[in-house]
Scaffold this motif. Structure first.
Motif, mmCIF file in Angstrom:
data_model
loop_
_atom_site.group_PDB
_atom_site.id
_atom_site.type_symbol
_atom_site.label_atom_id
_atom_site.label_comp_id
_atom_site.label_asym_id
_atom_site.label_seq_id
_atom_site.Cartn_x
_atom_site.Cartn_y
_atom_site.Cartn_z
ATOM 1 N N SER A 50 0.910 -1.417 -0.093
ATOM 2 C CA SER A 50 0.380 -0.684 -0.427
ATOM 3 C C SER A 50 1.419 1.468 -0.245
ATOM 4 N N PHE A 51 0.731 1.803 -0.652
ATOM 5 C CA PHE A 51 1.242 3.671 -0.529
ATOM 6 C C PHE A 51 0.166 4.780 -0.162
ATOM 7 N N GLN A 52 0.198 5.436 1.166
ATOM 8 C CA GLN A 52 -0.179 5.724 1.773
ATOM 9 C C GLN A 52 0.829 7.710 2.477
ATOM 10 N N ALA A 53 -0.674 8.580 2.333
ATOM 11 C CA ALA A 53 0.050 9.833 2.140
ATOM 12 C C ALA A 53 -1.309 10.690 4.013
ATOM 13 N N ILE A 154 5.326 3.764 2.089
ATOM 14 C CA ILE A 154 4.851 2.290 1.415
ATOM 15 C C ILE A 154 4.844 1.570 2.371
ATOM 16 N N ILE A 155 3.971 0.848 2.494
ATOM 17 C CA ILE A 155 3.490 -0.186 3.654
ATOM 18 C C ILE A 155 2.916 -1.233 2.910
ATOM 19 N N ALA A 156 4.046 -2.698 3.511
ATOM 20 C CA ALA A 156 3.969 -4.189 3.025
ATOM 21 C C ALA A 156 4.234 -4.971 4.132
ATOM 22 N N PRO A 157 3.124 -5.526 4.673
ATOM 23 C CA PRO A 157 2.934 -6.333 5.515
ATOM 24 C C PRO A 157 2.941 -7.882 5.178
#
Length: 266
Positions: A50-53, A154-157
């Motif tokens: 996920s890309f998050q602002a 950028i979040i990568a679980p």
């Protein structure tokens, strides 16, 4: 020493990602970011990326792009608003500032790390946020600040298997500096509506961003509380949002720091 070899296939994927990170007339920043996320998911061996602002004052997201099993999803502030009665809100707010997700804000610097780089297996399993909501084996966090209280990440679980190794961290350390202009441009692509706001509406929203109630905003600007309320209602209508957090998330994408970074990407 890298735990896990970086292969020739990894190098080819890095090259493809770097090509996408350059400004291209055939791809919008949002579309290019989706293609980057599509390549990162198998490269990192994660369960979605996920890309998050984020605005860390309100803990509100103003832009999010997800890639899960090759399926993409795009969200704006109107999609990301959390209901006031959401039972997870309190736990999220209590955990956020003490966890790895706020390292960007607490250090004021770019971050490439994982939860298990900071916690033992037992500590991470017993973390209230992970135990009650996330249920991850590990999570990769890659991001940078883009102004006061604002960040892109950028979040990568990973939900099963082994934690992220040094291999994945090295790959993201190599990529992240080159991705920053693209991510800034993608997060700012949907903010055109904010240009419809009046200077007074923007002035009010900048004060709202710091948690000021209407009466304090009115006192600071020398206007009535009713006038503040009316300006906010008009701003919500122009932006197509329903509350203060959503309005702040969209409108203040016009901050000078964001604008400077966008120019770097063009």
């Amino acid at each position: 020493m890298v735990n896990g070899n970086i292969t020739t296939g990894d190098i080819a994927t890095l090259r493809d990602i770097l090509d996408l990170a350059r400004p291209r007339p055939d791809l919008s920043p949002v579309d290019a970011t989706f293609q980057v996320l599509r390549l990162l998911e198998p490269l990192l061996g994660c369960d979605g990326v996920s890309f998050q602002a984020m605005d860390s004052v309100t803990l509100a997201l103003w832009h999010q792009q997800d890639m899960v099993d090759g399926e993409e999803a795009l969200y704006g502030p109107e999609d990301l608003a959390v209901p006031e009665d959401d039972p997870t809100t309190d736990l999220w707010e209590r955990s956020w500032w003490s966890g790895t997700c706020s390292l960007i804000e607490r250090t004021g610097a770019a971050v490439v790390t994982s939860d298990r780089s900071w916690y033992t297996e037992r500590e991470f399993a017993e973390d209230p946020l992970n135990r009650e909501i996330l249920h991850y084996v590990d999570e990769l966090i890659v991001g940078h600040p883009v102004g006061p209280f604002r960040s892109l990440r950028i979040i990568a679980p990973r939900t099963s298997g082994s934690p992220f190794a040094e291999r994945e961290l090295v790959l993201m350390r190599l990529l992240h500096p080159h991705l920053q202009p693209l991510l800034v441009a993608a997060a700012s692509e949907r903010t055109v509506a904010a240009s419809a706001l009046t200077p007074r509406q923007l002035e009010i929203l900048r004060l709202v961003r710091f948690g000021m109630p209407n009466r304090h905003v009115a006192r600071a600007l020398g206007i009535s509380e009713g006038t503040v309320r009316k300006h906010l209602e008009n701003a919500y209508e122009r932006l197509g949002v329903h509350n203060r957090g959503e309005a702040v998330a969209i409108a203040l994408d016009q901050d000078d720091t964001i604008a400077r970074n966008v120019r770097l990407a063009t």
